[in-house]
Structure formats: structure tokens, C-alpha cells
Design a protein around this motif. Sequence first.
Motif, mmCIF file in Angstrom:
data_model
loop_
_atom_site.group_PDB
_atom_site.id
_atom_site.type_symbol
_atom_site.label_atom_id
_atom_site.label_comp_id
_atom_site.label_asym_id
_atom_site.label_seq_id
_atom_site.Cartn_x
_atom_site.Cartn_y
_atom_site.Cartn_z
ATOM 1 N N ARG A 1 0.891 -1.350 -0.431
ATOM 2 C CA ARG A 1 0.080 0.064 0.337
ATOM 3 C C ARG A 1 0.891 1.298 0.442
ATOM 4 O O ARG A 1 1.440 1.652 0.550
ATOM 5 C CB ARG A 1 -0.654 -0.377 1.248
ATOM 6 C CG ARG A 1 -2.119 -1.167 1.195
ATOM 7 C CD ARG A 1 -2.647 -1.302 2.410
ATOM 8 N NE ARG A 1 -3.497 0.298 2.747
ATOM 9 C CZ ARG A 1 -4.346 0.105 3.851
ATOM 10 N NH1 ARG A 1 -3.671 0.061 5.016
ATOM 11 N NH2 ARG A 1 -4.578 1.547 3.115
ATOM 12 N N GLU B 1 -2.050 -1.337 -3.852
ATOM 13 C CA GLU B 1 -2.898 -0.033 -3.738
ATOM 14 C C GLU B 1 -2.564 1.455 -3.679
ATOM 15 O O GLU B 1 -1.252 1.279 -2.776
ATOM 16 C CB GLU B 1 -3.737 -0.703 -2.428
ATOM 17 C CG GLU B 1 -5.208 -0.103 -2.253
ATOM 18 C CD GLU B 1 -5.696 -0.507 -1.179
ATOM 19 O OE1 GLU B 1 -6.130 1.074 0.025
ATOM 20 O OE2 GLU B 1 -5.735 -1.579 -0.763
ATOM 21 N N LEU C 1 0.166 2.392 5.933
ATOM 22 C CA LEU C 1 0.846 2.702 4.423
ATOM 23 C C LEU C 1 2.445 1.962 4.494
ATOM 24 O O LEU C 1 2.717 2.087 5.602
ATOM 25 C CB LEU C 1 0.572 3.508 3.584
ATOM 26 C CG LEU C 1 -0.489 4.444 3.120
ATOM 27 C CD1 LEU C 1 -0.279 6.183 2.400
ATOM 28 C CD2 LEU C 1 -1.530 3.335 2.645
ATOM 29 N N ASP C 2 2.550 1.420 3.093
ATOM 30 C CA ASP C 2 4.183 0.990 3.266
ATOM 31 C C ASP C 2 5.035 1.632 2.794
ATOM 32 O O ASP C 2 6.427 1.482 3.397
ATOM 33 C CB ASP C 2 4.172 -0.139 2.758
ATOM 34 C CG ASP C 2 3.501 -1.794 3.238
ATOM 35 O OD1 ASP C 2 3.809 -1.904 4.400
ATOM 36 O OD2 ASP C 2 2.183 -1.721 2.105
#
Length: 348
Positions: A2, A27, A70-71
Motif C-alpha cells: 500500500r 494499492e 501505508l508501506d
Amino acid sequence: MRIAITGATGNVGTALLRRLARESDVEVLGIARRCPPPGAGPPYDGVRWHAADLGDPGCLHPLAERLAGLDAVVHLAWQIQPSHQRARLRRTNLNGSRHVVNAMLAAGVPKLVYASSIGTYAPGPKDRRVDEDWPVSGVGRSGYSVDKAAVEAMLVDAERDYPVLRVTRLRTALVLQHDAGAEITRYFLGRFAPVSLLLRAGRLPMVPRHRRLRVQVVHADDAAEAYLRALRSDRTGAFNIAAEPAVDGPLVAAELGGWAAPLPLGLLRLLTRAAWRTRLVPVDEGWLEMGAAVPLLDCSRAERELGWRPRRDAREALRDLLAGIATGSGTASPPLRPTERATGRRAA
């Protein structure tokens, strides 16, 4: 995975969205000052959008909320116009970059991939390539270059002060693609330049030539691939991203059937400064200074550690852009909107 992409509607952002659309496990949250309209089509559909003015301190809290979980963040947002309003540009570019980093730290996002630039480098050679160890103090007469160098220094400090943050800096050459034709005309050439008319006629009569005016470019699709590889890698630090060969007056003249005319830099500076001050062109002589000063890049580290190599050479990237300029090409995003002429043709 993400991720969020700031400046997702721009030149590189659009190419990166195209590339990520082929990755089933990714995503994307798109962040932009002006988001695409509903039904904009690919590559903007299927992306969650968040409108934000990154230069406004008030963006920090809502941005941190959106980034939670989120990453990684890809920070592409950068403003180069209006060039006559330096404080406004620094508000977006310097303050906005700090706000992105602070929002990431507040949200616990561990990885940042930053759109640095060839302009980060100090003046260097044009007869050989330099690696990422070349000094990054920027080119003093170029506001764009000075600001890019300042953001890199800020990111180095942030990594030192916050060990949880991992930063990858992609120092890209000029990024070209067909869909950026109208945008590059607006941002760099201006509405008075008859370039599209000349290109549609198949030639540009004269191109300036000087031994220092050698720069590198890269196609947007290849730049997007570099960003994807950086996102999927655990490597940090700086990576040069450029294609060969270096672009100079003779190469451009050969592509356009024109004459590469030798001109002194002093005269080019004078002409550019006068055109900018009278608002005939939208960019100042700092861009000329940067082009004449920055070194040519050795991209061995990107190939060795990211497995990245450009699929299109510099000539192909240049041809793709010139075709886009000739037709006023763009996309449904606000920054890349096509010219009215191109829009009219498409509607017809």
C-alpha cells in the motif's frame, strides 16, 4: 503493498500510475493539489485520491491520517511555475517536502522514495560520467537546483534523526514522454513559442550548440520502472537514473532536420533573461545555467542494485516528446491537460 504518491497527476506520476496498474498487489493513494475529475479514465481510475496543498501547514494532520497503515510514500510533488514567484515555489517544494516527511513520521510510514534530480549535483564534467558520490550542492544560479539540493540535505538529516525512516533518492535526468507534450510547452516554452507549428512542419530551422549544453534525458516509462524497483527493494540512498546518449545541439538538430548553430553561453543567458523578464518565456536563465553546469550521470549503481536499465534510449524519448509537443498531447489530469487544439481534435 500500500503506497501513496504525491504529485500523482504529473508527468512522472502519470507514468508511475500506468506502471503500477499492472501490479496486482499494489494499492495506490494519489495525492495532488488538483485531483483528476470523476471518470478521468486510465491510469487515474482505480486510484483513491486525496486533495492537499502540501505547502499549507494545515495539511499535516489530515495527510498523516491518510498515510496511516501505508508501506511507503513516493514523493513526486514539485512546483516549477509561476517562476516569477520564488517564495511560492519554495513554499510548495521545501515546506511541502518537510510536511510530507513529518506526516510520514506521525503515521509510522517507514519508506520514502523521493524524486530527486540531476539538478541536485554541483557543476561537473561533460566529457565523462559521475556516480552518486559527486557533490550535491546544486547549481547556485538555478533556483530549481538549489531547492532540490536543499530537500536532499533535509532528507539526509531526517534519516539521521529518525532511524525508522528509510529514504531512497532517485536522481533522474529530464523525464520525457508523449503525454507531457502540452505540459512541457506550457511550463518551459510558453504560449508565444511557435514550436508546435514548426514541429508539425517537420523541422526546426536552428538549434543552439555549445560544448557545455549536453544533458541527459530518460523516458517516463523507464523512470516509472525505476520507482517501482526502488519501492520493492530494501536499498536506500541515491541512484542516478538516465538514458544514453547525452542530448546536445547536434543530436537535436539531426532529429529535426535543422542547423546546430554555435552560440556563446553569454549570449544565450542574455536572450533567456530578457525573454523571461518580459514574460515571453515562462522559465528563467537558471534552467540554462543548470543545463550547462550539471554533470553527466553514471547509472551503474541502479543497474547493479535495482536491476534497472532503460528500455528506450535518449533519442526515442526525445522523439516521443517532440511528437507530443507537435500535437499538444496530454491526459485528463489537470497538470497534463492537452492544448485546446488537441482537445478539439479529440472531441471531433
